[in-house]
Structures are given as structure tokens and as C-alpha cells.
Design an enzyme around this catalytic site. Structure first.
Site, PDB file in Angstrom:
ATOM      1  N   GLU A   3       2.598  -9.213  -0.580  1.00  6.99           N
ATOM      2  CA  GLU A   3       1.457  -8.714  -1.068  1.00  6.99           C
ATOM      3  C   GLU A   3       0.752  -9.928  -1.746  1.00  6.99           C
ATOM      4  O   GLU A   3       1.041 -10.938  -1.670  1.00  6.99           O
ATOM      5  CB  GLU A   3       1.406  -7.338  -1.733  1.00  6.99           C
ATOM      6  CG  GLU A   3       2.474  -6.572  -1.246  1.00  6.99           C
ATOM      7  CD  GLU A   3       2.663  -5.144  -2.210  1.00  6.99           C
ATOM      8  OE1 GLU A   3       1.859  -5.140  -3.067  1.00  6.99           O
ATOM      9  OE2 GLU A   3       3.488  -4.572  -1.909  1.00  6.99           O
ATOM     10  N   ARG A 304       5.448   5.893   4.221  1.00  3.62           N
ATOM     11  CA  ARG A 304       5.848   4.634   3.195  1.00  3.62           C
ATOM     12  C   ARG A 304       6.158   5.433   2.040  1.00  3.62           C
ATOM     13  O   ARG A 304       5.855   6.457   1.491  1.00  3.62           O
ATOM     14  CB  ARG A 304       4.610   3.952   2.849  1.00  3.62           C
ATOM     15  CG  ARG A 304       3.789   3.139   3.976  1.00  3.62           C
ATOM     16  CD  ARG A 304       4.505   2.196   4.545  1.00  3.62           C
ATOM     17  NE  ARG A 304       5.023   1.264   3.696  1.00  3.62           N
ATOM     18  CZ  ARG A 304       4.337   0.100   3.537  1.00  3.62           C
ATOM     19  NH1 ARG A 304       3.038  -0.011   4.059  1.00  3.62           N
ATOM     20  NH2 ARG A 304       4.588  -1.004   2.622  1.00  3.62           N
TER      21      ARG A 304
END
Length: 314
Positions: A3, A304
Site C-alpha cells: 500500500e 476482503r
């Protein structure tokens, strides 16, 4: 998937380590990495190599989770590391039949195509052994991509072709950008008042704000005391202000810690990040919330895993 903090760490390191190096040669055993700037057309390894050889790396930066190598001659190379990819800088030699007195090293490197010269250092971490792509640079250094699942992508083209790619143009602003004020941040999510999208999915979409993935969305929502299933457009100004501050805080702390190494991610020196040691909820299912003492829960949102405290985040 790396990320914002992990990609920021990688780009910053690479800008110091490979800047002004000339690309002398390229090796890969996975030519499917290479794509043309237009559409999803694959670029042959031969064509990619012909275009990139002899070019100097002028700088390395990023936009969102994309790493941008600005090259001489008006070219830019975009690299997205995807799920398991991470760039490494060092030196490797082709592996014949790796033999060591250390049985653990034999188990790790036997059968791999490339072995780090300094296999006792950080590059010898077993997460760094899946070398699929190598750029041979002037001065003898090598820029390698370790990628267990072959998901990474590389796009080479003229500067304007790369900078106008949809994956860059469609990105929302980053929470750590000083130009994104709390007022502007709130306006983005208030605009979603007619859409039934929960705040967790909104944070993951990258079109509203970019950089936060599964880890930092969970951590920021916990910091802001907001339930991940709350509708993004229904959050009030006080909640959005808390979320804005939480995102900035979490991302900046993670950058200082060189990111989170929950699984495959390593920085370009081969070292693991350390921010996973500061996680409050991510992968903490069943453990006690440090704020209230309740057990952390895990649910699925859009396929997720999502972690939160049912007491703090009602």
C-alpha cells in the site's frame, strides 16, 4: 498488496540507490510482465529490451501505488508490484546447484534461478527468493523484482503516454498530500450521499482518496472509531474530520516504520518493515482491543477481510 507506505518506502529508497544508473541489460523468465501504454496489449520482452537499454534512470517516484521510473530520452516506466512483488537492489549470481553447509539455506535457495551474492544478509530472506526480473545497471548493481505469484506489471512508454494512463489519471488525492485539507476530504465523502457504498469499500476504491488498502483502511477506521460498514455518504463532519486525521496519522507512522511486512513485502534492501508490530486491529481477530478490552472481530466486506472493534466502532 503493498500500500502507500510500502510503495513510498520503495520509491524513496530506489531514488537514492539507482538514480543516474544506466540500464545495461534486462533478464526475465516472465515476459508477460511487459505491457504497452495503450490498452492491455502485451509488449514483447524483445521490444521492451530494445526500448529501455542504454537509458539512464533520472529519478524514481510514485503516484498512488505505482512506481514511476523517469528515464532519459523522454521515457517513463510504470511498475505496479501487485500482490507479492517487491523490488530489491543488490547483486545476484546465476544459481547452478546451490550448496551450503547451512541446511536451511539449501532448502531456501535450491532450485531458484538467482542467488544473492550476500545470501547471509537481508537479501537472503526467503521472501526475496522469487527473482523474476532483473535490470543490470552501470556500476555492477542490479535492480531485481521478486514476485511469487507473477502478478506485477511493467509499462514502458513516452512520458506523456504513461502520465495519461487511466490508472494514474483516475486516482483520487492522497491523504498525506498537504493540498488535501480536512474540508476537501469531507466534501469527497459527502458527495457520496446518494450512493450505497460503505466507508471501507470507499477507502479501498482509490478513486475517492488513494493509497490506503486493506491494512491501513482497517487501522484508520479503528483510530477514528468508525464502523467499516457505515455508509460513506452518511458520515457527519465530526466523523469525517476524525477519519481524515486518522488516515494521515496511520500512513505517516507506517512510512516512518518502512511499511508493514505482514507477508511478502520487503524493502529494496531486503528488510521487512516493522509497522505490523503497531497494528491495532489488522490480523488481530480474537485479540483484545487496546482501547476498550473487547475482542477484535473479522468480517468479509467485498471479499476482503475486515477487522474492527465492535465496541469502539459501533
Amino acid at each position: 498488496m503493498p500500500e502507500l507506505p510500502e510503495v513510498h518506502t520503495t520509491a524513496t529508497y530506489l531514488n537514492k540507490a539507482v538514480k543516474n544508473r544506466i540500464i545495461k541489460d534486462v533478464w526475465t523468465d516472465w515476459p508477460k510482465y511487459f505491457r504497452a501504454p495503450k490498452g492491455k496489449i502485451r509488449q514483447s520482452a524483445e521490444s521492451f529490451k530494445k526500448k529501455i537499454l542504454g537509458r539512464k534512470i533520472l529519478s524514481v517516484g510514485r503516484k498512488g501505488k505505482n512506481i514511476l521510473f523517469r528515464l532519459s530520452g523522454g521515457y517513463t516506466m510504470l511498475a505496479h508490484q501487485k500482490m507479492t512483488g517487491h523490488f530489491l537492489v543488490g547483486r545476484w549470481h546465476k544459481n547452478g546447484k546451490f550448496k551450503s553447509q547451512n541446511k536451511k539455506l539449501n532448502n531456501v535457495w535450491l532450485g531458484q534461478k538467482w542467488v544473492p551474492v550476500d545470501h547471509k544478509g537481508p537479501l537472503g530472506d526467503d521472501r526475496n527468493r522469487f527473482i523474476r526480473l532483473i535490470f543490470f545497471l552501470s556500476g555492477g548493481e542490479m535492480l531485481a523484482l521478486s514476485d511469487l505469484r507473477h502478478f506485477a506489471k511493467i509499462i514502458l512508454g513516452k512520458d506523456e503516454e504513461i502520465l495519461n494512463l487511466p490508472e494514474l489519471q483516475e486516482l483520487g488525492p492522497e491523504p498525506i498530500d498537504t493540498k488535501l485539507t480536512s474540508e476537501k476530504f469531507a466534501g469527497i465523502f459527502e458527495f457520496l450521499n446518494r450512493r450505497k457504498i460503505n466507508i471501507k469499500q470507499a477507502l479501498l476504491s482509490q478513486e475517492f482518496v488513494s493509497g490506503a488498502g486493506n491494512i491501513y483502511a482497517d487501522e484508520s477506521l479503528w483510530q477514528a472509531k468508525i464502523h467499516p460498514l457505515r455508509l460513506a455518504g452518511k458520515l457527519n463532519r465530526a466523523e469525517l474530520s476524525r477519519l481524515y486525521k486518522a488516515l494521515r496519522l496511520v500512513l505517516k507512522r507506517a512510512i516512518k516504520s518502512r511499511g508493514s511486512s505482514v507477508d511478502d513485502y520487503r524493502d529494496p534492501s531486503g528488510r521487512a518493515g516493522v509497522y505490523q508490530n503497531a497494528h491495532e486491529v489488522y490480523h488481530k481477530e480474537g485479540k483484545l482491543c487496546s482501547r476498550c478490552g473487547m475482542k477484535i472481530k473479522r468480517i468479509k466486506i467485498g471479499q476482503r477481510s475486515t477487522h474492527f472493534c465492535p465496541h469502539c466502532q459501533k
